[in-house]
Scaffold this motif. Structure first.
Motif, PDB file in Angstrom:
ATOM      1  N   LEU A  37       0.820  -1.217   0.000  1.00  0.00           N
ATOM      2  CA  LEU A  37       0.000   0.000   0.000  1.00  0.00           C
ATOM      3  C   LEU A  37       0.852   1.264   0.000  1.00  0.00           C
ATOM      4  N   GLN A  38       2.112   1.165   0.506  1.00  0.00           N
ATOM      5  CA  GLN A  38       2.967   2.358   0.557  1.00  0.00           C
ATOM      6  C   GLN A  38       3.276   2.898  -0.837  1.00  0.00           C
ATOM      7  N   ILE A  39       3.046   2.069  -1.864  1.00  0.00           N
ATOM      8  CA  ILE A  39       3.176   2.520  -3.251  1.00  0.00           C
ATOM      9  C   ILE A  39       1.784   2.692  -3.878  1.00  0.00           C
ATOM     10  N   ARG A  40       0.965   1.699  -3.700  1.00  0.00           N
ATOM     11  CA  ARG A  40      -0.353   1.643  -4.345  1.00  0.00           C
ATOM     12  C   ARG A  40      -1.259   2.792  -3.911  1.00  0.00           C
ATOM     13  N   HIS A  41      -1.160   3.181  -2.650  1.00  0.00           N
ATOM     14  CA  HIS A  41      -2.078   4.198  -2.129  1.00  0.00           C
ATOM     15  C   HIS A  41      -1.413   5.545  -1.895  1.00  0.00           C
ATOM     16  N   LEU A  42      -0.328   5.805  -2.589  1.00  0.00           N
ATOM     17  CA  LEU A  42       0.312   7.115  -2.447  1.00  0.00           C
ATOM     18  C   LEU A  42      -0.636   8.261  -2.817  1.00  0.00           C
ATOM     19  N   PRO A  43      -1.438   8.142  -3.885  1.00  0.00           N
ATOM     20  CA  PRO A  43      -2.415   9.216  -4.175  1.00  0.00           C
ATOM     21  C   PRO A  43      -3.405   9.439  -3.039  1.00  0.00           C
ATOM     22  N   ASP A  44      -3.847   8.357  -2.381  1.00  0.00           N
ATOM     23  CA  ASP A  44      -4.777   8.503  -1.253  1.00  0.00           C
ATOM     24  C   ASP A  44      -4.116   9.233  -0.094  1.00  0.00           C
ATOM     25  N   MET A  45      -2.834   8.971   0.119  1.00  0.00           N
ATOM     26  CA  MET A  45      -2.105   9.666   1.181  1.00  0.00           C
ATOM     27  C   MET A  45      -2.125  11.172   0.954  1.00  0.00           C
ATOM     28  N   LEU A  46      -1.820  11.573  -0.261  1.00  0.00           N
ATOM     29  CA  LEU A  46      -1.757  13.004  -0.580  1.00  0.00           C
ATOM     30  C   LEU A  46      -3.138  13.640  -0.566  1.00  0.00           C
ATOM     31  N   ASN A  47      -4.140  12.934  -1.092  1.00  0.00           N
ATOM     32  CA  ASN A  47      -5.504  13.480  -1.103  1.00  0.00           C
ATOM     33  C   ASN A  47      -6.047  13.686   0.304  1.00  0.00           C
ATOM     34  N   GLN A  48      -5.747  12.751   1.198  1.00  0.00           N
ATOM     35  CA  GLN A  48      -6.268  12.866   2.555  1.00  0.00           C
ATOM     36  C   GLN A  48      -5.678  14.067   3.281  1.00  0.00           C
ATOM     37  N   LEU A  49      -4.415  14.351   3.049  1.00  0.00           N
ATOM     38  CA  LEU A  49      -3.790  15.508   3.688  1.00  0.00           C
ATOM     39  C   LEU A  49      -4.400  16.805   3.186  1.00  0.00           C
ATOM     40  N   LYS A  50      -4.834  16.790   1.938  1.00  0.00           N
ATOM     41  CA  LYS A  50      -5.386  17.999   1.318  1.00  0.00           C
ATOM     42  C   LYS A  50      -6.841  18.220   1.699  1.00  0.00           C
ATOM     43  N   ARG A  51      -7.612  17.123   1.878  1.00  0.00           N
ATOM     44  CA  ARG A  51      -9.059  17.260   2.023  1.00  0.00           C
ATOM     45  C   ARG A  51      -9.557  17.120   3.458  1.00  0.00           C
ATOM     46  N   GLY A  52      -8.758  16.552   4.366  1.00  0.00           N
ATOM     47  CA  GLY A  52      -9.228  16.311   5.724  1.00  0.00           C
ATOM     48  C   GLY A  52      -9.544  17.599   6.473  1.00  0.00           C
ATOM     49  N   LYS A  53     -10.592  17.582   7.302  1.00  0.00           N
ATOM     50  CA  LYS A  53     -11.001  18.762   8.064  1.00  0.00           C
ATOM     51  C   LYS A  53     -11.066  18.424   9.549  1.00  0.00           C
ATOM     52  N   GLU A  54     -10.853  19.453  10.394  1.00  0.00           N
ATOM     53  CA  GLU A  54     -10.937  19.252  11.831  1.00  0.00           C
ATOM     54  C   GLU A  54     -12.374  19.456  12.301  1.00  0.00           C
ATOM     55  N   SER A  55     -12.628  19.074  13.555  1.00  0.00           N
ATOM     56  CA  SER A  55     -13.921  19.300  14.186  1.00  0.00           C
ATOM     57  C   SER A  55     -13.658  19.832  15.590  1.00  0.00           C
ATOM     58  N   GLU A  56     -14.734  20.051  16.360  1.00  0.00           N
ATOM     59  CA  GLU A  56     -14.570  20.524  17.723  1.00  0.00           C
ATOM     60  C   GLU A  56     -13.852  19.499  18.583  1.00  0.00           C
ATOM     61  N   ASP A  57     -13.997  18.228  18.250  1.00  0.00           N
ATOM     62  CA  ASP A  57     -13.425  17.163  19.068  1.00  0.00           C
ATOM     63  C   ASP A  57     -12.161  16.547  18.481  1.00  0.00           C
TER      64      ASP A  57
END
Length: 517
Positions: A37-57
């Motif tokens: 997965l460290q190769i196969r999911h590299l796009p998912d790694m980058l997308n998650q850093l860009k799209r993830g949002k925080e919440s109150e908790d």
């Protein structure tokens, strides 16, 4: 046997061949089980850093990554790389890279488990999790007593490591670098560091997240950029650098052939110390993240391993080796038994550590090297100690979360804060050898417990990865309900899934969500 000898004996026992093999083989095993997965999911790694949002908790994926990197990027990336080269030769760098590549899969498994079994803090509402939590919960329905005991054991070991063993290494490196650069006494650095830390650690996880999200990427990027400048200024030496790294990694160069075993040992040991894959630290920050599916944070933490070792540690290695500012000692016997001297003319009396990097940069930017490394290391060390405290607090919270007397629990938290500050003050003024010895004991003890544990508990993480892939194939933004894939005791996610059902399903295709976001 004196205290120093006892530390050395314990360190050798913990960091023996079995632990080195366990780290590498576990990483290889998880790589195969996850289809690399460290190769196969590299796009998912980058997308998650860009799209993830925080919440109150919870924090965002990017904030959690920065919190994780705050613990990873520190003394190990500068002083740790230098000691690996000093006692294992340039080939140790290759084994650091290897441990990072394989460790990215290990990091995914442990961090995903951290997300699956996270909880809400009863006092603050913030998300808490980590190995102690998933050791207790993963097999609670099958081996309740054993799971609880193992969770408590890991929590106790982690509290000791994060509050006593490891902070001293960071403080010692910072004080040493500042003393080399400006001649400021170590006790002065100790006082200043304690005052600044006291302000941050009392503020809680959200303050830690907002602090690290600014400091860590700024300093890491600046450090890597400086290394790139050195890389191009010494461009003609790059073939020699890679020749030294790959040649000595397998004993192809006679001068390093006698220490091939040490190259593997120091490369993996310092690699784990720096990128922390398998150590069990990453899941603490991973659990604090606000995500819709545990695999998302697993990908983010896998990427953290890459950033730490392939970028920052490599930057340090290129500065040291390309400038020739290193010496390699046989049998870990500094300052005696030099088997190789770099072409930069570094005195064999310079202790392996930040001094190697300071002298390397100084040879390229006269007068500026010691100052820049002292500043960079100060920021790295400060954020690392803050992250250590957060992990110690999380495990203390695990032990006290069911106490009815919350005043007593908060009092124990204040004691923990005081212990960390005392450890930092002592580490800043003690010897480097003793500090590193204690730090290695802390890292190794956690790695033994965590890697063995996740080898038994890998099932839920692999189920989560399969569930994520299936939802992505359907064009959905993956959402998680543990009951649908047979995962028990993930109560946080069960409640979350029930709340989503009440609000109504979200069937919007993933591609359209990307366009809208």
């Amino acid at each position: 046997m004196n205290f120093a000898d006892s530390i050395g004996t314990a360190n050798e026992l913990i960091w023996s061949i079995p632990l080195i093999a366990l780290c590498l083989l576990a990483g290889l095993y998880f790589s195969l089980r996850t289809g690399f997965l460290q190769i196969r999911h590299l796009p998912d790694m980058l997308n998650q850093l860009k799209r993830g949002k925080e919440s109150e908790d919870g924090t965002s994926s990017f904030q959690s990554l920065m919190m994780s990197l705050a613990g990873r990027v520190g003394m190990g990336n500068i002083g740790g790389v230098a000691t690996a080269i000093a006692f294992g030769g340039p080939g140790a760098v290759f084994w650091m890279w290897t441990s990072a590549f394989l460790g990215a899969a290990t990091s995914f498994v442990e961090s995903t488990l951290g997300q699956i079994y996270k909880e809400r803090d009863p006092d603050t509402g913030e998300y808490r999790g980590g190995p102690a939590y998933y050791f207790e919960k993963a097999y609670k329905h099958k081996a309740r007593r054993l799971s609880l005991i193992y969770g408590i054991l890991f929590a106790v070991v982690t509290i000791l490591a994060m509050s006593f063993f490891l902070p001293g290494v960071q403080a010692n490196g910072m004080a040493s670098a500042i003393n080399n650069a400006w001649g400021i006494p170590t006790w002065v650095t100790a006082i200043g560091l304690v005052i600044l830390l006291a302000f941050i650690v009392i503020g809680g996880v959200k303050r830690i997240a907002h602090f690290t999200v600014v400091v860590v990427p700024t300093m890491a990027l600046l450090y890597v950029l400086i290394a790139i400048v050195v890389f191009f200024l010494n461009f003609s030496d790059i073939p020699r650098v890679f020749s030294l790294i790959f040649g000595s990694a397998f004993g192809a160069q006679p001068v390093f052939g006698a220490i091939l075993g040490l190259a593997v040992k120091w490369g993996v040991q310092r690699g784990i110390y720096s990128n922390e894959a398998g150590q069990g630290t990453g899941p603490h920050a991973a659990a604090a993240a606000e995500v819709s599916h545990p695999a998302k944070q697993g990908f983010a933490q896998s990427f953290a391993v890459y950033v730490d070792t392939l970028f920052v540690c490599s930057a340090t290695a290129f500065i040291i080796i390309s400038t020739g500012m290193f010496n390699t000692f046989s049998g870990e016997s500094w300052p005696n038994d030099v088997i190789h001297e770099g072409h930069g003319g570094l005195s064999t009396e310079v202790e392996p550590g930040p001094g190697f990097v300071q002298q390397g940069l100084d040879s390229v930017f006269p007068g500026a090297g010691p100052t820049f490394i002292a500043i960079a290391l100060s920021f790295f060390v400060f954020t690392t100690i803050v992250a250590y405290y957060y992990m110690a607090e999380t495990n203390l919270n695990y032990l006290t979360r069911k106490m009815t007397n919350r005043l007593a629990a908060r009092a124990m938290q204040r004691v923990l804060q005081a212990l960390v500050l005392v450890s930092v003050a002592y580490g800043a003024v003690t010897t480097a050898g003793a500090a590193w010895g204690l730090g290695d004991i802390g890292v190794g003890s956690m790695a033994w417990l965590n890697i063995i544990g996740i080898l038994f508990l890998q099932g839920p993480a692999l189920k989560v990865l399969k569930d994520y892939r299936e939802q992505k194939r359907q064009g959905l933004d993956p959402q998680f309900d543990p009951r649908k894939i047979g995962i028990e005791n993930a109560t946080f996610w069960e409640v979350r899934a029930d709340e989503q059902v009440k609000r109504g399903p979200r069937e919007e295709p993933f591609e359209k969500q990307l366009e809208r976001d």
